[in-house]
Every structure is written in C-alpha cells, then in structure tokens.
Design a protein around this motif. Structure first.
Motif, PDB file in Angstrom:
ATOM      1  N   LEU A 245       5.443  10.234  10.307  1.00 24.68           N
ATOM      2  CA  LEU A 245       4.391   9.944   9.579  1.00 24.68           C
ATOM      3  C   LEU A 245       2.966  10.277  10.325  1.00 24.68           C
ATOM      4  O   LEU A 245       1.832  10.043   9.835  1.00 24.68           O
ATOM      5  CB  LEU A 245       4.197   8.346   9.141  1.00 24.68           C
TER       6      LEU A 245
ATOM      7  N   GLU B 176       5.868   3.963   2.193  1.00 24.36           N
ATOM      8  CA  GLU B 176       6.275   5.282   3.102  1.00 24.36           C
ATOM      9  C   GLU B 176       7.045   4.578   4.323  1.00 24.36           C
ATOM     10  O   GLU B 176       8.237   4.929   4.245  1.00 24.36           O
ATOM     11  CB  GLU B 176       5.237   6.211   3.630  1.00 24.36           C
ATOM     12  N   VAL B 177       6.590   3.695   4.861  1.00 21.03           N
ATOM     13  CA  VAL B 177       7.131   2.983   5.939  1.00 21.03           C
ATOM     14  C   VAL B 177       8.645   2.335   5.319  1.00 21.03           C
ATOM     15  O   VAL B 177       9.682   2.462   5.889  1.00 21.03           O
ATOM     16  CB  VAL B 177       6.092   2.042   6.591  1.00 21.03           C
TER      17      VAL B 177
ATOM     18  N   THR C  69       0.821   1.094  15.025  1.00 26.93           N
ATOM     19  CA  THR C  69       0.467   1.072  13.341  1.00 26.93           C
ATOM     20  C   THR C  69       1.768   0.928  12.676  1.00 26.93           C
ATOM     21  O   THR C  69       1.586   0.053  11.826  1.00 26.93           O
ATOM     22  CB  THR C  69      -0.052   2.473  12.946  1.00 26.93           C
TER      23      THR C  69
ATOM     24  N   HIS D  18       2.700  -2.294   9.923  1.00 25.74           N
ATOM     25  CA  HIS D  18       2.829  -1.910   8.655  1.00 25.74           C
ATOM     26  C   HIS D  18       4.276  -2.768   8.364  1.00 25.74           C
ATOM     27  O   HIS D  18       4.371  -3.341   7.289  1.00 25.74           O
ATOM     28  CB  HIS D  18       3.072  -0.552   8.333  1.00 25.74           C
TER      29      HIS D  18
ATOM     30  N   SER E  77       0.668  -1.204  -0.041  1.00 23.71           N
ATOM     31  CA  SER E  77       0.090  -0.064  -0.013  1.00 23.71           C
ATOM     32  C   SER E  77       1.004   1.260   0.022  1.00 23.71           C
ATOM     33  O   SER E  77       2.130   1.082   0.251  1.00 23.71           O
ATOM     34  CB  SER E  77      -1.017   0.138   1.189  1.00 23.71           C
TER      35      SER E  77
ATOM     36  N   ARG F 103       1.211   3.682   2.087  1.00 23.00           N
ATOM     37  CA  ARG F 103       1.449   3.662   3.454  1.00 23.00           C
ATOM     38  C   ARG F 103       2.723   2.712   3.637  1.00 23.00           C
ATOM     39  O   ARG F 103       3.827   3.140   4.263  1.00 23.00           O
ATOM     40  CB  ARG F 103       0.354   3.571   4.412  1.00 23.00           C
ATOM     41  N   GLU F 104       2.534   1.649   3.290  1.00 25.47           N
ATOM     42  CA  GLU F 104       3.611   0.501   3.520  1.00 25.47           C
ATOM     43  C   GLU F 104       4.874   1.116   2.771  1.00 25.47           C
ATOM     44  O   GLU F 104       6.022   0.789   3.314  1.00 25.47           O
ATOM     45  CB  GLU F 104       3.264  -0.925   3.027  1.00 25.47           C
TER      46      GLU F 104
ATOM     47  N   ILE G  50       1.689   8.709  12.932  1.00 27.24           N
ATOM     48  CA  ILE G  50       0.900   7.574  13.328  1.00 27.24           C
ATOM     49  C   ILE G  50       1.380   6.822  14.525  1.00 27.24           C
ATOM     50  O   ILE G  50       2.351   7.253  14.872  1.00 27.24           O
ATOM     51  CB  ILE G  50       0.846   6.459  11.810  1.00 27.24           C
TER      52      ILE G  50
END
Length: 195
Positions: free
Chosen positions: A154, A136-137, A160, A164, A131, A133-134, A156
């Motif tokens: 981020l 980004e992580v 979370t 991730h 995803s 977000r994943e 979060i």
C-alpha cells in the motif's frame, strides 16, 4: 422485540462443542448459541426454538426421527469420516480452525442460511464503519500478509499499518485473523474462496 436466531450444538465432546461454539460466535455474532452434551438435555430445553442444529453424528443416528423432521436445519458433525448422509450438510470437526471456518462459510453460501430470516446487521454498525484504507488493510490481513508486506503493497509506513490494524480491531472488537476474515467475507470485502 427483535428475536435473535438460536443455534443448538448437540455434541457429547465438551472440547468439540466449545470450539465450535467459539467459531460460530465469531461467525454469527447476532445468534444465541447453546450447547447440549446429550439429546436428552436438548429435549429438556425447548428443542423447537432453534434455527439450526449442529449435531454429533452419533446423536443424529440415535434420534434420526427427530432430526429428519428438521432436516433443513441440521448440520451433522463428523470426525473425519465421509458424510454418511446424502442431502444433509456435514462438518468435519477435525479440520484446523481456518478450514472449519471456510467450510461453515461455504455451507452458508450454498443457501443453507444459518437463519431463516435475513440477517440484519445490528444498528451499531455505523460506529464500526471502516475507512476505505482500513478495508484495504483488512483485505490484505485476511489474505495472510504480514504488516511489512501490507506496508510495501500500500506504499505506507509500517507504523501506519499497525495503527490501521489497531483501529480495525477496536472498531470491530475482533482480534483473531480468522475472526477478521469471517467479518470480511460476511460484509463482502473478500470472497470466501480467496482467503
């Protein structure tokens, strides 16, 4: 039948050969990597089927005529000494793993592609889709940030971030940070120089 690229590592030092093999398997999961403890063992095999040869400097010098014919496919393994050959990529096997990975990545980037045909990712890539977000992580993990720093950056929660990271590891089947960094570079999520 899809032919997988095969890579030969000709290195008498078992630990060096195994270490390099582990790194290459993470870097190029689609390749078949074989190790040979001597030139003779390579010759007993089918020496011409390999897309690349990672050769110990000693073996290279003892059998120059064989390797010169295959020069574009050779990478000489040196143990810290400066490369003795011009025009042939060499790899200092005494570097720490992260440095080694970076050097291999840069060698690939300079057009010394590790396969002679474009690497098509396996069809199972759809299952691995990360995803946004994943990704980004993943980018922040490869830059060396710890979970708490990623959470802050981020905006979060720590839970979370951990969740991730777990998803990324499960989807990609890669546990080590260096492995994730390689994946991120290979898929264009980060530049090799930024790691």
């Amino acid at each position: 039948m899809h032919h997988l690229p095969e890579i030969a590592i000709i290195e008498p030092n078992t630990l060096t050969a195994l270490g390099l093999r582990t790194i290459l398997e993470e870097l190029i999961p689609e390749a078949v990597i074989r190790t040979f403890s001597s030139f003779e063992k390579l010759i007993d095999d089918t020496p011409d089927m390999y897309a690349h040869y990672f050769v110990s400097a000693n073996v290279y010098f003892e059998h120059t005529s064989f390797f010169l014919e295959r020069k574009p496919k050779c990478i000489v393994l040196s143990a810290g000494e400066p490369p003795l050959l011009t025009g042939i990529p060499s790899l200092n096997i005494l570097l720490p793993q992260e440095q080694l990975v970076k050097t291999i990545m840069q060698t690939r980037k300079r057009g010394h592609e590790l396969t002679h045909h474009p690497v098509t990712p396996p069809a199972t890539d759809a299952e691995h889709e990360l995803s946004a977000r994943e990704i980004e992580v993943l980018r922040l993990v490869t830059k060396g940030l710890i979970n708490k720093e990623i959470a802050d950056k981020l905006h979060i929660s720590l839970t979370t971030v951990i969740s991730h990271r777990k998803n990324i590891t499960e989807k990609l089947g890669i546990k080590s940070v260096s492995g994730l960094a390689i994946y991120a570079v290979m898929h264009g999520y980060v530049e090799a120089d930024s790691i």
